[in-house]
Design an enzyme around this catalytic site. Structure first.
Site, mmCIF file in Angstrom:
data_model
loop_
_atom_site.group_PDB
_atom_site.id
_atom_site.type_symbol
_atom_site.label_atom_id
_atom_site.label_comp_id
_atom_site.label_asym_id
_atom_site.label_seq_id
_atom_site.Cartn_x
_atom_site.Cartn_y
_atom_site.Cartn_z
ATOM 1 N N SER A 702 11.551 -2.352 -1.452
ATOM 2 C CA SER A 702 10.810 -1.149 -1.841
ATOM 3 C C SER A 702 10.988 0.017 -0.879
ATOM 4 O O SER A 702 10.496 1.112 -1.139
ATOM 5 C CB SER A 702 9.319 -1.475 -1.978
ATOM 6 O OG SER A 702 8.802 -1.932 -0.762
ATOM 7 N N LYS A 745 -0.494 0.104 -1.997
ATOM 8 C CA LYS A 745 0.273 1.157 -1.332
ATOM 9 C C LYS A 745 -0.379 2.522 -1.506
ATOM 10 O O LYS A 745 -0.427 3.315 -0.555
ATOM 11 C CB LYS A 745 1.697 1.172 -1.890
ATOM 12 C CG LYS A 745 2.516 -0.065 -1.536
ATOM 13 C CD LYS A 745 3.874 -0.050 -2.201
ATOM 14 C CE LYS A 745 4.676 -1.292 -1.847
ATOM 15 N NZ LYS A 745 5.997 -1.344 -2.512
#
Length: 807
Positions: A702, A745
């Site tokens: 990611s 996140k």
């Protein structure tokens, strides 16, 4: 070995070696000893022995020594049959002994109790005395010894204790004496003195002056004696009569029963216990199969002797069967409004989680006999997983029990041990049910992701049956060895991560993700729950302590960085303790804490805005990462130096993350013209990518977008917007692929002060799980490919400050 004795000047000149004193007393030189010859006995230094004296010369010698308080020299005769032994009939090495007691019995026998002090060697004999007198040299024991002596000392002590244990009648205090001796020479002499060996062998040990050789000889003889004693015991056990101790007690007990019956004293004491057990089995409402097994064991117990080793095991087994809850639990009385009130009162936020729990309770109310799903609360530490389970139990009106699975690596902890093992017990599931007292309880299996497999089996495999509603109605614990119905137990599990839970076990549970809290949610939780709890724990009353919202916000922002609220509660507790000190000391009646006072209480701020510190230079980008304890921000730093086109990666990156870095560099090379650079320049430039916090392992795809943007910023000499963080996987075609952990996140970006978040376009649907409060604070940019990212995050040319430092 050097002797201490010397010849006197009188003897050298031929003078008479003794003289009569004025009062007629014998005068014996200081370096001479009165010698007492003995038959068939050897006295060692340190030993106390009684000696019977019968010969006239020996009686005179003992009386003279006792009268003048002089020591005796005990010497063994070479020939035990000699009545008047001369110097040639005596050994050369003997033992100096002090007279502890001189006793004359009515029958005319004389006894001397002597204690050995030291070895001596005869130098020569002195004539002219009515008893034997000899000039001697005393032999001192060697000092020290080293490791070899120490090893022999330990071995000798161990063997001596084993021999004493095997002896039928061990002298009183001898074991304690052996254990208390700390001198190798003293221990060797003690063991040699009490050992059952020939007199000549004992004299040989007395004459062995080298300590190592003496200890080896004692060890050899003691080892032989030990083997003889062991063999003797084995022979004795094999030849015992068939009527052993148990049978003898049984016969005595039967006779006692007959005597009690004749006296009319009724049944033996255990009859009442057996009757109580029979009554308890009947009242326990066990299933037919279980009751049959319990009755069978009860009959075995009735036939057993109370002294039987198996009696206590059968009794413990019956106690477990009786105390377990077998009755069918009462139906749940679920009030949906009350359940909603309990969840709202116990937990702030978590609206999606509460909604799912209420759905679960509604289905339970409409279908009480249905097999509902096993709920698994997954989230970072401190977000309220365990307290949610307690709230569910409160809403259902059930008892709550918790079973910790963290660190479990033995299958028997779930299924129990078989009764053939000493100290066997049921598994944790059955033990928790006994504690709850009902089958209709809420059982929380905490930290199910921390279960590990060992050589005793895999506990997660045993949990497959426990957590399967189609199978757990006949759960079989190895200790009980009868089926137990777990279908009425409401199981709830908790975990921090899902990756470590085996697939088949994860498939049996419905996963409910608990995200971290926003800053505002933490402040409300602190105000509603944490502050009140810490006031109570620190003995403060509400009117004695107050903390402003600004102070709470500062603690959350500057002193904690977590998804949950555990660290926040600890910091609030620290502030409360400081207030408790002031109030207890009489310095204040009440304390009010504001933001300005925190530095003096908690110290300087532990966290600061790292985005501001690490942004503003070309080649630095902010990424978003997921960790087992919630989301976090991740910085990507790049630098270029003249070289040969080498890529350097640091920061303890995993294989997947290294591959993302290589893909990002390839994409930047392919877009060199767009970035305003020369593709050929890459061949003469080394690129270094570093991810700080190098002690923490990092992996995953990611960070691909963040790495691409950092490299693009470096080679275009344009800075990345300091208020922007990004996440997403990249492909060589420039596509931005979706990633996981979006909720965590995004919350991490909010905590770090980020204002813009760049996400893969295919992750747009995951924002539905993000709290509205967090979404209102952020601007979201959705990326289809890396070109979308270039136009959204790089500052205009010339906006870079200090760019030359990265070149």
């Amino acid at each position: 070995m050097q002797l201490e004795g010397k010849r006197s000047d009188e003897e050298t000149n031929g003078a008479v070696p003794h003289r009569e004193a004025a009062a007629g007393a014998l005068v014996i030189p200081e370096d001479a000893l009165i010698i007492l010859p003995v038959r068939q006995m050897v006295l060692f230094p340190g030993m106390i022995l009684p000696i019977t004296v019968g010969r006239e010369a020996s009686i005179a010698a003992a009386q003279q020594a006792a009268k003048t308080k002089r020591p005796l020299g005990i010497l063994l005769q070479r020939d035990a049959g000699a009545d008047q032994p001369g110097p040639e009939d005596l050994r050369l090495v003997g033992t100096v002994a002090n007279i502890l007691r001189y006793v004359t019995t009515p029958d005319g026998l004389h006894h001397v109790v002597c204690q050995g002090q030291q070895r001596f060697r005869v130098v020569d004999y002195l004539p002219g005395y009515p008893f034997t007198v000899a000039r001697v040299g005393r032999i001192p024991e060697p000092e020290g010894g080293g490791e070899e002596i120490e090893a022999r000392f330990l071995q000798l002590r161990q063997r001596a204790l084993e021999v004493l244990e095997l002896l039928p009648q061990t002298p009183e205090g001898l074991v304690a004496g052996v254990q208390s001796i700390d001198s190798p020479a003293a221990l060797a002499d003690l063991v040699a003195g009490v050992m059952d060996i020939e007199t000549e062998e004992k004299q040989a040990l007395l004459e062995t002056l080298d300590l190592k050789t003496r200890m080896d000889s004692v060890l050899e003889k003691l080892g032989h004696r030990l083997q003889v004693l062991k063999l003797s015991r084995e022979i004795g056990e094999r030849t015992k009569t068939t009527l052993d101790e148990t049978q003898r007690k049984y016969l005595l007990r039967e006779q006692m029963k007959s005597i009690q019956k004749e006296l009319g004293e009724g049944e033996p004491d255990n009859a009442a216990d057996l009757a109580e057990l029979r009554k308890a089995i009947a009242e326990a409402q066990m299933p037919e199969e279980v009751e049959k097994q319990a009755s069978k064991e009860l009959k075995r117990l009735e036939r057993m002797s109370e002294s039987s080793a198996e009696q206590s095991m059968v009794r413990a087994y019956l106690d477990w069967l009786i105390e377990l809850p077998w009755k069918r639990p009462e139906p749940d009385t679920i009030d949906m409004a009350e359940a909603r009130r309990i969840l709202d009162a116990d937990h702030f936020g978590l609206e999606q989680i509460k909604k799912r729990i209420l759905e679960f309770l509604a289905v339970r109310k409409l279908n009480p006999d249905g097999h509902g799903p096993i709920l698994c609360f997954v989230g970072p530490p401190g977000v309220g997983k365990t307290s949610l389970g307690q709230s569910v139990a409160k809403a259902l009106g059930r008892k709550f029990v918790r079973v910790s699975l963290g660190g479990l690596h033995d299958e028997a902890e779930i299924r129990g041990h078989r009764r053939t093992y000493i100290g066997a017990l049921p598994g944790n599931i059955i033990q928790a049910l006994k504690k709850a007292g009902t089958r209709g309880c809420v059982m929380m299996l905490d930290e199910i992701d921390k279960v590990g497999a060992g050589f005793h089996g895999d506990p997660s495999a045993a949990l497959l049956e426990v957590l399967d509603p189609e199978q757990n109605n006949t759960f079989r614990d190895n200790y009980l060895a009868v089926p137990y119905d777990l279908s009425r137990v409401l199981f709830i599990t908790t975990a921090n991560v899902l990756d470590t839970i085996p697939g088949p076990l994860r498939d049996r549970m419905e996963i409910i993700q608990l995200p971290g809290y926003t800053q505002e949610e933490k402040r409300e939780i602190a105000r509603r729950y944490l502050l009140a709890r810490q006031l109570a724990e620190n003995g403060l009353k509400p009117e004695q302590f107050a903390m402003s919202d600004a102070a709470l916000s500062a603690i959350i922002r500057d002193y904690t960085r977590e998804a949950g609220v555990r660290s926040l509660e600890r910091q609030i507790g620290a502030v409360c303790r400081r207030a408790a000190v002031q109030i207890a000391a009489g310095e204040a009646h009440s304390v009010s804490v504001d933001e300005e006072q925190l530095a003096g209480i908690l110290g300087p701020a532990k966290f600061e805005n790292e985005v501001a510190l690490r942004s503003g230079l070309p080649g630095v980008a902010t990424g978003l990462a997921w960790t087992p304890v919630g989301g976090d921000i991740l910085f990507i730093e790049t630098s270029k130096t003249p070289g040969g086109g080498k890529l350097i990666l640091t920061g303890q990156l995993g294989e997947v993350m290294k591959e993302s870095a290589q893909a990002a560099l390839t994409l930047v090379k392919s877009r060199a013209s767009v970035l305003g650079g020369d593709a050929a320049a890459f061949e003469k430039t080394d690129v270094h990518i570093h991810v700080p916090a190098g002690a923490i392992p990092k992996d995953g795809p990611s960070a691909g977008v963040a790495m691409f943007i950092a490299l693009a910023s470096l080679f275009s000499d344009r800075t990345v917007r300091s208020d922007t963080a990004m996440t997403g996987e990249i492909s060589l075609r420039g596509l931005v692929l979706p990633v996981g952990g979006i909720k965590d996140k995004v919350l991490a970006a909010t905590r770090a002060g980020i204002r813009r978040v760049m996400l893969p376009a295919r992750n747009r649907k995951d924002l539905e799980e993000v709290p509205e409060e967090a979404k209102r604070k952020l601007e979201f940019v959705y990326l289809e490919n890396v070109d979308d990212a270039l136009g959204s995050v790089l500052e205009a040319e010339g906006a870079a400050t200090g760019a030359s430092s990265n070149r």
